[in-house]
Design an enzyme around this catalytic site. Structure first.
Site, PDB file in Angstrom:
ATOM      1  N   LEU A  29       4.088  -1.861  12.462  1.00 21.54           N
ATOM      2  CA  LEU A  29       3.360  -1.280  11.528  1.00 21.54           C
ATOM      3  C   LEU A  29       3.157  -2.509  10.659  1.00 21.54           C
ATOM      4  O   LEU A  29       1.449  -2.125   9.690  1.00 21.54           O
ATOM      5  CB  LEU A  29       4.054  -0.098  10.989  1.00 21.54           C
ATOM      6  CG  LEU A  29       3.734   0.977  12.360  1.00 21.54           C
ATOM      7  CD1 LEU A  29       4.775   1.080  13.583  1.00 21.54           C
ATOM      8  CD2 LEU A  29       4.453   2.154  11.642  1.00 21.54           C
ATOM      9  N   THR A  73       0.840  -1.357  -0.244  1.00 23.16           N
ATOM     10  CA  THR A  73      -0.399   0.132  -0.153  1.00 23.16           C
ATOM     11  C   THR A  73       0.870   1.563   0.197  1.00 23.16           C
ATOM     12  O   THR A  73       0.016   2.423  -0.086  1.00 23.16           O
ATOM     13  CB  THR A  73      -0.604   0.419   1.505  1.00 23.16           C
ATOM     14  OG1 THR A  73      -0.162   0.281   2.539  1.00 23.16           O
ATOM     15  CG2 THR A  73      -2.207  -0.848   1.644  1.00 23.16           C
ATOM     16  N   TYR A  95      -9.881  -6.668   9.248  1.00 24.18           N
ATOM     17  CA  TYR A  95      -8.791  -5.820   9.895  1.00 24.18           C
ATOM     18  C   TYR A  95      -9.247  -5.437  11.160  1.00 24.18           C
ATOM     19  O   TYR A  95      -8.531  -5.614  11.856  1.00 24.18           O
ATOM     20  CB  TYR A  95      -9.153  -4.398   9.525  1.00 24.18           C
ATOM     21  CG  TYR A  95      -8.224  -3.459   9.688  1.00 24.18           C
ATOM     22  CD1 TYR A  95      -6.379  -3.250   9.162  1.00 24.18           C
ATOM     23  CD2 TYR A  95      -9.194  -2.242  10.735  1.00 24.18           C
ATOM     24  CE1 TYR A  95      -6.305  -1.950   9.578  1.00 24.18           C
ATOM     25  CE2 TYR A  95      -7.426  -0.805  10.859  1.00 24.18           C
ATOM     26  CZ  TYR A  95      -6.732  -1.247  10.354  1.00 24.18           C
ATOM     27  OH  TYR A  95      -5.612  -0.449  10.821  1.00 24.18           O
ATOM     28  N   THR A 119      -5.042   9.083  11.690  1.00 20.94           N
ATOM     29  CA  THR A 119      -3.826   9.920  11.328  1.00 20.94           C
ATOM     30  C   THR A 119      -3.699   9.903  10.085  1.00 20.94           C
ATOM     31  O   THR A 119      -3.772   9.676   9.419  1.00 20.94           O
ATOM     32  CB  THR A 119      -2.277   8.946  12.357  1.00 20.94           C
ATOM     33  OG1 THR A 119      -3.005   8.630  13.689  1.00 20.94           O
ATOM     34  CG2 THR A 119      -1.381  10.175  12.494  1.00 20.94           C
TER      35      THR A 119
HETATM   36  P1  NAD Z   1      -0.219   2.694   5.443  1.00 18.66           P
HETATM   37  O1  NAD Z   1      -1.166   1.389   4.192  1.00 18.66           O
HETATM   38  O2  NAD Z   1       0.220   4.199   4.651  1.00 18.66           O
HETATM   39  O3  NAD Z   1       1.342   1.788   5.576  1.00 18.66           O
HETATM   40  C1  NAD Z   1       1.438   0.265   5.603  1.00 18.66           C
HETATM   41  C2  NAD Z   1       2.447  -0.070   5.462  1.00 18.66           C
HETATM   42  O4  NAD Z   1       2.505  -1.695   5.336  1.00 18.66           O
HETATM   43  C3  NAD Z   1       2.634  -0.157   3.968  1.00 18.66           C
HETATM   44  O5  NAD Z   1       4.172   0.991   3.562  1.00 18.66           O
HETATM   45  C4  NAD Z   1       2.809  -1.488   3.093  1.00 18.66           C
HETATM   46  O6  NAD Z   1       3.157  -1.751   2.198  1.00 18.66           O
HETATM   47  C5  NAD Z   1       3.269  -2.046   4.586  1.00 18.66           C
HETATM   48  N1  NAD Z   1       2.728  -3.478   3.989  1.00 18.66           N
HETATM   49  C6  NAD Z   1       1.205  -4.213   4.056  1.00 18.66           C
HETATM   50  N2  NAD Z   1       1.099  -5.334   4.423  1.00 18.66           N
HETATM   51  C7  NAD Z   1       1.888  -5.693   4.341  1.00 18.66           C
HETATM   52  C8  NAD Z   1       2.959  -6.947   4.418  1.00 18.66           C
HETATM   53  N3  NAD Z   1       2.466  -8.427   4.225  1.00 18.66           N
HETATM   54  N4  NAD Z   1       4.626  -6.846   4.589  1.00 18.66           N
HETATM   55  C9  NAD Z   1       5.569  -6.358   4.752  1.00 18.66           C
HETATM   56  N5  NAD Z   1       4.687  -4.123   4.811  1.00 18.66           N
HETATM   57  C10 NAD Z   1       3.093  -4.676   4.469  1.00 18.66           C
HETATM   58  O7  NAD Z   1      -1.009   2.423   6.573  1.00 18.66           O
HETATM   59  P2  NAD Z   1      -0.324   3.023   8.040  1.00 18.66           P
HETATM   60  O8  NAD Z   1      -1.413   4.668   7.551  1.00 18.66           O
HETATM   61  O9  NAD Z   1       0.942   3.534   7.848  1.00 18.66           O
HETATM   62  O10 NAD Z   1      -0.636   2.376   8.476  1.00 18.66           O
HETATM   63  C11 NAD Z   1       1.227   1.643   9.421  1.00 18.66           C
HETATM   64  C12 NAD Z   1      -0.005   0.658  10.371  1.00 18.66           C
HETATM   65  O11 NAD Z   1      -0.854   1.975  11.745  1.00 18.66           O
HETATM   66  C13 NAD Z   1      -0.610   0.199  10.411  1.00 18.66           C
HETATM   67  O12 NAD Z   1      -0.561  -1.401  11.390  1.00 18.66           O
HETATM   68  C14 NAD Z   1      -2.525   0.016  10.705  1.00 18.66           C
HETATM   69  O13 NAD Z   1      -2.982  -0.716  10.825  1.00 18.66           O
HETATM   70  C15 NAD Z   1      -2.332   1.325  11.833  1.00 18.66           C
HETATM   71  N6  NAD Z   1      -3.359   2.285  11.665  1.00 18.66           N
HETATM   72  C16 NAD Z   1      -2.908   3.089  10.999  1.00 18.66           C
HETATM   73  C17 NAD Z   1      -4.040   4.342  11.264  1.00 18.66           C
HETATM   74  C18 NAD Z   1      -4.280   5.149  10.834  1.00 18.66           C
HETATM   75  O14 NAD Z   1      -4.686   6.261  10.556  1.00 18.66           O
HETATM   76  N7  NAD Z   1      -2.927   6.090   9.620  1.00 18.66           N
HETATM   77  C19 NAD Z   1      -4.954   3.812  12.222  1.00 18.66           C
HETATM   78  C20 NAD Z   1      -4.733   2.689  13.292  1.00 18.66           C
HETATM   79  C21 NAD Z   1      -3.833   1.862  12.677  1.00 18.66           C
END
Ligand code: NAD
Ligand code: UDP
Length: 331
Positions: A75, A39, A147, A177
């Protein structure tokens, strides 16, 4: 610097990861960014590649890996609803198998490990604001379950590894965020609305637009994350991190239209299934134990984020998933 650490950031090329890698490098640490670019794309971390303290490993957390590390920020997981619903089985496996693999790596290295959990563990909450003690209202078989339940199961695995194997864990429940390094086509509300406004397109409100979210600017979130990782082992888990100022989605649209000066009008589209009607963190625990609270409020954070989106070259960004999972994306 007294305490230079070898730190693994899984999902290090995503929104939170790209900001965290930069912050950790600025703090003088060695950073290993692990990502499969599902992603995100390498654009977010390309400028870090020449830094001798930065290493990129292209890898899927579903597969085990052996590395030498002092700390792990786990993450890796698609976070936007269109992305995590694109291949729900892989989403659950990313959360669950990823948790097992990263916890095993942490134990092998005697490393601290922080799990990026989510406010989605509360589902569509029937109390507000949500304290960490609230057990949630999640539909286990709906389209968001891969999720929500994947993250809930990951929390279970973290706590069992702590109780059974004494893993040194931190569990952070992150509320919505936003900020620089968001993927422009991730389908989340902030990126959708900003791109629509910058292009004077219709702003797509799902449902009546009166559902609420509490938006945290990414710099505040990263500060909370680092404080939690560095907090004493006795700090209670999990910890909510988010901005407790709650807005309706319509108010968010109004702010973005105002800041951009867009001519866009608001249009209403169907509310996706199981879309939570309210979300607001109780951050008493973070205030008390981490001395943390957000410093950047929505208006200021949106100005910074809009500036970021104005300056990126959209032609460099590919859709992370096929078009049909982005029914509401801008072209
Ligand atoms: P994002 O999609 O921008 O980043 C996620 C990253 O994880 C991406 O770089 C993607 O390529 C990588 N990824 C996905 N599946 C993978 C796998 N199987 N192996 C290796 N890499 C993988 O999302 P984000 O907003 O940066 O979120 C980061 C973390 O924080 C996530 O775990 C998400 O659930 C959590 N989170 C984010 C938010 C938010 O609002 N941004 C809220 C709650 C939780
Ligand atoms: N939303 C919206 N228009 C959009 C994208 C999202 O009205 O173009 C709504 C969505 O239905 C939800 C809220 O905005 O109520 C936040 O959506 P997002 O996908 O950013 O994150 P969520 O908190 O639902 O995981």
């Amino acid at each position: 610097m007294a305490d230079i650490k070898q730190i693994l950031v899984t999902g290090g090329a995503g929104l939170l990861g790209a900001n965290l890698c930069r912050r950790l490098l600025n703090d003088g640490h060695n950073v290993i960014c692990l990502d499969n670019f599902f992603t995100s794309q390498s654009l977010n971390i390309d400028e870090l590649r020449d830094n001798p303290h930065f290493t990129l490993i292209e890898h899927d957390v579903i597969e085990p890996i052996d590395l030498q590390v002092d700390e792990i920020y786990n993450l890796a997981c698609p976070a936007s609803p269109p992305h995590y619903q694109h291949n729900p089985i892989m989403t659950t496996r990313t959360s669950v198998d990823g948790a097992f693999n990263m916890l095993e790596l942490a134990l092998k290295n005697n490393a601290k490990i922080l799990q990026a959990s989510t406010s989605e563990v509360y589902g569509d909450p029937n109390i507000t604001p949500q304290p960490e003690s609230y057990r949630g209202n999640v539909n286990p078989i709906g389209p968001r379950a891969c999720y929500d339940e994947g993250k809930r199961c990951a929390e279970t695995i973290f706590f069992d590894y702590h109780r059974m194997k004494n893993a040194n864990i931190r569990v952070m429940r992150i509320f919505n965020t936003y900020g620089p390094f968001m993927h422009p086509y991730d389908g989340r509300v902030v990126s959708n609305f900003i791109l629509q406004a910058l292009d004077n397109r219709d702003i797509t409100l799902y449902g009546d637009g009166l559902q609420t979210r509490s938006f945290c600017y990414v710099d505040d979130l990263i500060e909370g994350m680092i404080r939690l990782m560095n907090a004493p082992d006795s700090t209670p888990n999990p910890v909510n991190i988010g901005n407790p100022n709650e807005f309706t989605i319509k108010q968010l649209a109004e702010q973005i239209i105002h800041i951009t000066g867009a001519q866009s009008k608001m249009v209403y589209e169907p509310l996706p299934a199981d879309d939570p009607l309210q979300r607001c963190p109780d951050i008493s625990r973070a205030r008390e134990h981490l001395n943390w609270e957000p410093q950047i409020q929505l208006h200021e954070g949106l100005i910074k984020t809009i500036e970021y989106f104005r300056n990126i070259d959209l032609s460099q960004f590919k859709l992370p998933t096929p078009n049909e999972s982005h029914p509401h994306r801008v072209a």
